[in-house]
Design an enzyme around this catalytic site. Structure first.
Site, PDB file in Angstrom:
ATOM      1  N   GLY A 212       6.121  -1.140   6.563  1.00 28.18           N
ATOM      2  CA  GLY A 212       5.284  -2.242   6.080  1.00 28.18           C
ATOM      3  C   GLY A 212       4.642  -2.995   7.219  1.00 28.18           C
ATOM      4  O   GLY A 212       3.465  -3.372   7.160  1.00 28.18           O
TER       5      GLY A 212
ATOM      6  N   ASN B  30       8.757 -13.374  -4.831  1.00 29.83           N
ATOM      7  CA  ASN B  30       9.000 -12.243  -3.946  1.00 29.83           C
ATOM      8  C   ASN B  30       9.441 -12.728  -2.559  1.00 29.83           C
ATOM      9  O   ASN B  30       8.722 -12.621  -1.571  1.00 29.83           O
ATOM     10  CB  ASN B  30       7.756 -11.360  -3.860  1.00 29.83           C
ATOM     11  CG  ASN B  30       8.036 -10.019  -3.223  1.00 29.83           C
ATOM     12  OD1 ASN B  30       9.104  -9.797  -2.651  1.00 29.83           O
ATOM     13  ND2 ASN B  30       7.067  -9.126  -3.301  1.00 29.83           N
TER      14      ASN B  30
ATOM     15  N   TYR C 106       6.279 -11.850   5.686  1.00 30.49           N
ATOM     16  CA  TYR C 106       4.989 -12.360   6.160  1.00 30.49           C
ATOM     17  C   TYR C 106       5.167 -13.552   7.096  1.00 30.49           C
ATOM     18  O   TYR C 106       4.470 -13.672   8.108  1.00 30.49           O
ATOM     19  CB  TYR C 106       4.100 -12.738   4.972  1.00 30.49           C
ATOM     20  CG  TYR C 106       3.761 -11.574   4.067  1.00 30.49           C
ATOM     21  CD1 TYR C 106       3.446 -10.316   4.578  1.00 30.49           C
ATOM     22  CD2 TYR C 106       3.766 -11.716   2.683  1.00 30.49           C
ATOM     23  CE1 TYR C 106       3.141  -9.247   3.747  1.00 30.49           C
ATOM     24  CE2 TYR C 106       3.458 -10.656   1.844  1.00 30.49           C
ATOM     25  CZ  TYR C 106       3.147  -9.423   2.385  1.00 30.49           C
ATOM     26  OH  TYR C 106       2.852  -8.375   1.563  1.00 30.49           O
TER      27      TYR C 106
END
Length: 184
Positions: free
Chosen positions: A122, A149, A156
């Site tokens: 990712g 989430n 992030y």
């Protein structure tokens, strides 16, 4: 046809090509082609299921993906992450425009199959989109994540993304568009 994608390469960090993941697996990050629309759609369905939606909520067809990503006027680009030639993740993105800053990239979706999570795949996908944005002169890269989430939000944040809680997302669906236009 689509413009050439510009992307630098830094082994194990970002770029189109083969990288070694944190778990020692070789993963290839590449631009999707028209031949990949079936795999792209399969991964989109996987994302829907991860987001607790039934597969039937994915309305986009392979024909639409082919037209919109690889036709005469492509409106998106897509990266695939592959291990041994099998797609395990994707990042779908496109240009958008800021009236204050100019050209930007919007990351519509980033998804890695459960079996490959925690390998750095990712991160490779996200950083490769960022490298493309930077190389192509974009002023920023934006995306959304579902508020529940937590793994994605933490991921992030760890990469330096800023959370914009003061912005509210608005949308007109197909039904609302026709209502707004007075079309029945």
């Amino acid at each position: 046809m689509a413009a050439e994608t510009t992307c630098p390469f830094k082994e194990q960090h970002y770029g189109l090509g083969t990288h070694t993941t944190k778990k020692g697996t070789s993963v290839t990050i590449r631009l999707a082609t028209e031949a990949d629309v079936g795999e792209i759609r399969r991964l989109i369905v996987g994302l829907a299921l991860y987001e607790k939606e039934p597969a039937s909520t994915v309305e986009v067809t392979e024909e639409e993906l082919r037209r919109d990503g690889f036709g005469a006027q492509p409106v998106f680009r897509c990266l695939l992450a592959e291990v041994d030639g099998v797609a395990i993740g994707f990042a779908l993105f496109f240009y958008n425009y800021s009236t204050w800053q100019g050209r930007c990239i919007y990351l519509e979706d980033l998804y890695v199959e459960e079996s490959a999570r925690g390998t750095g795949t990712g991160t490779l996908l996200l950083k490769t989109v960022a490298a493309i944005a930077h190389a192509e002169g974009c002023k920023r890269m934006s995306w959304q994540a579902l508020d529940w989430n937590t793994p994605a939000l933490d991921f992030y944040k760890a990469l330096g993304a800023n959370r914009l809680d003061s912005w509210v997302n608005l949308r007109l669906g197909e039904k609302e568009l026709t209502q707004l236009l007075g079309i029945s």
